[in-house]
Design a protein around this motif. Structure first.
Motif, short mmCIF file in Angstrom:
data_model
loop_
_atom_site.label_atom_id
_atom_site.label_comp_id
_atom_site.label_asym_id
_atom_site.label_seq_id
_atom_site.Cartn_x
_atom_site.Cartn_y
_atom_site.Cartn_z
N GLY A 128 -26.21 66.88 11.87
CA GLY A 128 -25.71 68.35 11.27
C GLY A 128 -24.30 68.45 11.60
O GLY A 128 -23.67 68.87 10.62
N LEU A 129 -23.88 68.41 12.79
CA LEU A 129 -22.53 68.61 13.29
C LEU A 129 -21.58 67.68 12.23
O LEU A 129 -20.35 68.43 11.75
CB LEU A 129 -22.18 68.53 14.51
N ASP A 130 -21.97 66.47 12.09
CA ASP A 130 -21.03 65.52 11.39
C ASP A 130 -21.16 66.10 9.82
O ASP A 130 -20.02 65.95 9.20
CB ASP A 130 -21.43 64.07 11.25
N LEU A 131 -22.31 66.33 9.29
CA LEU A 131 -22.41 66.97 7.75
C LEU A 131 -21.53 68.15 7.53
O LEU A 131 -20.70 68.07 6.80
CB LEU A 131 -24.00 67.16 7.53
N VAL A 132 -21.62 69.12 8.66
CA VAL A 132 -20.57 70.35 8.25
C VAL A 132 -19.16 69.70 8.46
O VAL A 132 -18.34 70.21 7.46
CB VAL A 132 -20.92 71.37 9.63
N PHE A 133 -18.66 69.05 9.35
CA PHE A 133 -17.50 68.41 9.40
C PHE A 133 -16.94 67.62 7.98
O PHE A 133 -16.01 67.89 7.55
CB PHE A 133 -17.29 67.37 10.60
N PHE A 134 -17.86 66.81 7.50
CA PHE A 134 -17.51 66.46 6.31
C PHE A 134 -17.49 67.39 5.23
O PHE A 134 -16.54 67.25 4.35
CB PHE A 134 -18.89 65.46 5.94
N LEU A 135 -18.45 68.52 5.03
CA LEU A 135 -18.21 69.33 4.12
C LEU A 135 -16.91 69.96 4.27
O LEU A 135 -16.15 70.35 3.19
CB LEU A 135 -19.44 70.40 4.04
N VAL A 136 -16.56 70.47 5.49
CA VAL A 136 -15.14 71.19 5.62
C VAL A 136 -14.35 70.32 5.19
O VAL A 136 -13.16 70.65 4.43
CB VAL A 136 -15.05 71.64 7.13
N VAL A 137 -14.11 68.94 5.47
CA VAL A 137 -12.98 67.95 5.24
C VAL A 137 -12.96 68.00 3.52
O VAL A 137 -11.94 67.96 2.96
CB VAL A 137 -12.94 66.59 5.89
N LEU A 138 -14.28 67.72 3.03
CA LEU A 138 -14.14 67.76 1.69
C LEU A 138 -13.56 69.02 0.84
O LEU A 138 -13.03 69.02 -0.16
CB LEU A 138 -15.53 67.74 1.34
N GLY A 139 -13.89 70.28 1.63
CA GLY A 139 -13.39 71.48 1.00
C GLY A 139 -12.05 71.51 1.07
O GLY A 139 -11.23 72.03 0.10
N ALA A 140 -11.33 71.11 2.32
CA ALA A 140 -9.96 71.06 2.36
C ALA A 140 -9.39 70.19 1.27
O ALA A 140 -8.31 70.47 0.73
CB ALA A 140 -9.59 70.67 3.76
N ALA A 141 -9.92 69.13 1.06
CA ALA A 141 -9.53 68.12 0.24
C ALA A 141 -9.17 68.70 -1.45
O ALA A 141 -8.68 68.57 -2.16
CB ALA A 141 -10.05 66.76 0.24
N ILE A 142 -10.52 69.24 -1.71
CA ILE A 142 -10.70 70.04 -2.97
C ILE A 142 -9.74 71.01 -3.16
O ILE A 142 -9.05 71.06 -4.17
CB ILE A 142 -12.02 70.29 -3.22
N LEU A 143 -9.56 71.82 -2.01
CA LEU A 143 -8.48 72.92 -2.22
C LEU A 143 -7.02 72.30 -2.28
O LEU A 143 -6.37 72.97 -3.07
CB LEU A 143 -8.50 73.66 -0.71
N ALA A 144 -6.90 71.42 -1.59
CA ALA A 144 -5.39 70.63 -1.77
C ALA A 144 -5.25 70.20 -3.32
O ALA A 144 -4.01 70.18 -3.67
CB ALA A 144 -5.18 69.50 -0.82
N LEU A 145 -6.48 69.70 -3.81
CA LEU A 145 -6.22 69.07 -5.19
C LEU A 145 -6.12 70.46 -6.29
O LEU A 145 -5.51 70.36 -7.15
CB LEU A 145 -7.34 68.24 -5.38
N THR A 146 -6.94 71.40 -6.10
CA THR A 146 -7.12 72.34 -6.92
C THR A 146 -6.01 73.40 -6.97
O THR A 146 -5.68 74.07 -8.10
CB THR A 146 -8.33 72.86 -7.07
N ARG A 147 -5.52 73.80 -5.76
CA ARG A 147 -4.31 74.78 -5.48
C ARG A 147 -3.30 74.62 -6.60
O ARG A 147 -2.85 75.53 -7.31
CB ARG A 147 -4.33 75.03 -4.12
N PRO A 148 -2.73 73.55 -6.36
CA PRO A 148 -1.54 73.01 -7.31
C PRO A 148 -1.85 73.13 -8.68
O PRO A 148 -0.97 73.83 -9.78
CB PRO A 148 -0.97 71.89 -6.92
#
Length: 458
Positions: free
Chosen positions: A161-181
């Motif tokens: 569970g904790l690893d999954l949450v961490f994965f989703l947070v990292v995934l969200g940060a990566a998507i944000l970094a890609l979509t924001r520009p």
């Protein structure tokens, strides 16, 4: 930005989840009925059964010793006392009840031989459901256990569970970094497009963006260049023609005046010359309106913005134009003073054009109302004429546009008056629109923003 990020994030997570489900399904089906013969399946089940028997033999030895130490008639009571300490069902059954037809041959042989047996019934990626059989020596009774080998859903969630949450947070940060520009560049392109559509023909989009946004920006800029060049050429041609017409018009006026003086008292010839002079005057007025319309083109230098008393300006325009239509009643409803900001010359021209338009079409009444707030200035002109149909309320502000016989050359004008009004409002960041009036005819409304600070009152 939020909508794009959410859609991108949900899409990626859904794609990952679908991939995981497909991988697990493929793993669960691998080696299943579609890929193996019955003999192969039974051998695989026997191999798994041997493994389960090996890892549980110590427990079964304890269970056998505990039960055999008690009389057979108490075995059911002993198992009943054990049950609360186990998470899976325990029961004492007769051998005949256990040897069901669907029991695999390898398990049947072991039970009939009085040996510990296992029957793997169903399997999944996370574990298997297994029946364990412990024949009790010297009797026809068997201890049956139904266990699920593998982690439970709760255990899996606790484990990952904790690893999954961490994965989703990292995934969200990566998507944000890609979509924001991307969102930033698209927003800038949209702002440039909106500015160009609002009349800022020199607006251009930044091409410092990733593809394909950069390609889209370059395409927009090329289109904007062509449109601006065409508009500039059109305005230059219009101004050149207007200026070139002024000289021959002036000569004609002097010639007509000279001819009139020479003819003297010849009434018929004089009247004809007067009509010709009126025609020349109309041409001169048209040229002047064309020049004014050209000077107010989108992209022209900004107009002057000073503080003016709108009520005083409107009173002056009404005083000048009222004698031209003595049969009309012109009412002015305005606060005193009505201080707003704008270019005095162009605003006076806009109000004058509105009032002249109302004079041409009103039957008996014209009403001018002013409204000034902290943020905006508004001029409303109503008349009791035939009005403007809804489908023509945008077209009336186009140059040389005439809607019907009630607003044609017979009523005067050149079709540029309201077009100039529209451009004056554009230059002030405002709008001009038509609506139904309270007097039964047309209502023309001018509205533009009022600056918080402006030069002194003029």
């Amino acid at each position: 930005m939020k909508n794009l990020f959410v859609r991108f994030y949900v899409g990626v997570v859904a794609a990952i989840a679908l991939a995981v489900v497909l991988i697990l399904a493929a793993a669960a089906r691998r080696g299943g009925p579609e890929d193996a013969t019955p003999a192969e399946l039974e051998r695989d089940a026997a191999r798994k059964a041997d493994y389960y028997l090996e890892v549980t033999q110590g427990y079964h030895w304890l269970a056998r010793e505990s039960l055999l130490a008690q009389p057979p008639e108490q075995w059911d009571a002993v198992v009943e006392r054990w049950q609360p300490h186990f998470r899976y069902p325990l029961s004492i059954q007769r051998t005949s009840e256990v040897l069901v037809p669907e029991l695999p041959a390898f398990a049947r042989r072991r039970i009939e031989a009085g040996e510990l047996a296992a029957w793997p019934q169903t399997s999944s990626v996370t574990g298997e459901h297994v029946k364990l059989y412990l024949p009790l020596a010297g009797s026809d009774r068997v201890l049956v256990q139904q266990i699920d080998i593998g982690p439970t859903l709760e255990a899996l969630l606790e484990l990952v569970g904790l690893d999954l949450v961490f994965f989703l947070v990292v995934l969200g940060a990566a998507i944000l970094a890609l979509t924001r520009p991307l969102v930033r560049h698209v927003t800038r392109l949209a702002e440039a497009t909106s500015a160009f559509g609002a009349g800022q023909l020199d607006a251009r989009a930044s091409t410092a963006a990733p593809e394909p946004v950069a390609h889209l920006a370059r395409t927009f800029n090329a289109m904007a260049e062509r449109i601006q060049r065409a508009a500039d050429e059109q305005q230059a041609t219009l101004q050149a023609i207007s200026h070139e017409l002024r000289t021959p018009i002036t000569r004609l006026q002097f010639a007509l005046e000279a001819a009139g003086g020479a003819l003297g008292a010849e009434a018929a010839a004089r009247a004809q010359l007067d009509e010709m002079a009126k025609d020349v005057g109309e041409i001169e007025a048209l040229v002047e309106e064309l020049l004014t319309y050209a000077r107010l083109q989108p992209g022209a230098p900004p107009v002057e913005r000073v503080a003016i008393d709108l009520a005083d300006m409107v009173d002056g325009v009404v005083g000048e134009l009222a004698p031209l239509s003595p049969d009309l009643s012109i009412e002015v409803d305005a606060p005193d003073p009505a201080v707003c900001t704008g270019d005095p010359k162009h605003l006076r021209r806009a109000v004058s054009n509105l009032l002249r338009n109302a004079q041409r079409h009103a039957r008996a009444r014209i009403r001018v109302r002013l409204a000034v707030t902290e943020s905006s200035c508004t001029v409303i002109v109503d008349d009791d004429g035939p009005g403007i149909p809804p489908e023509g309320r945008e077209r009336v502000f186009l140059p040389f546009e005439r809607l019907d016989a009630s607003r044609n050359r017979a009523t005067g004008g050149h079709g540029l008056g309201l077009a100039i009004v529209h451009r004056v409002m554009q230059a002030h960041g405002g709008s001009a629109r038509a609506a139904d009036g309270d007097l039964g005819g047309a209502r023309l409304i001018l509205s533009w923003p009022r600056l918080a600070e402006a030069p002194p009152l003029r």
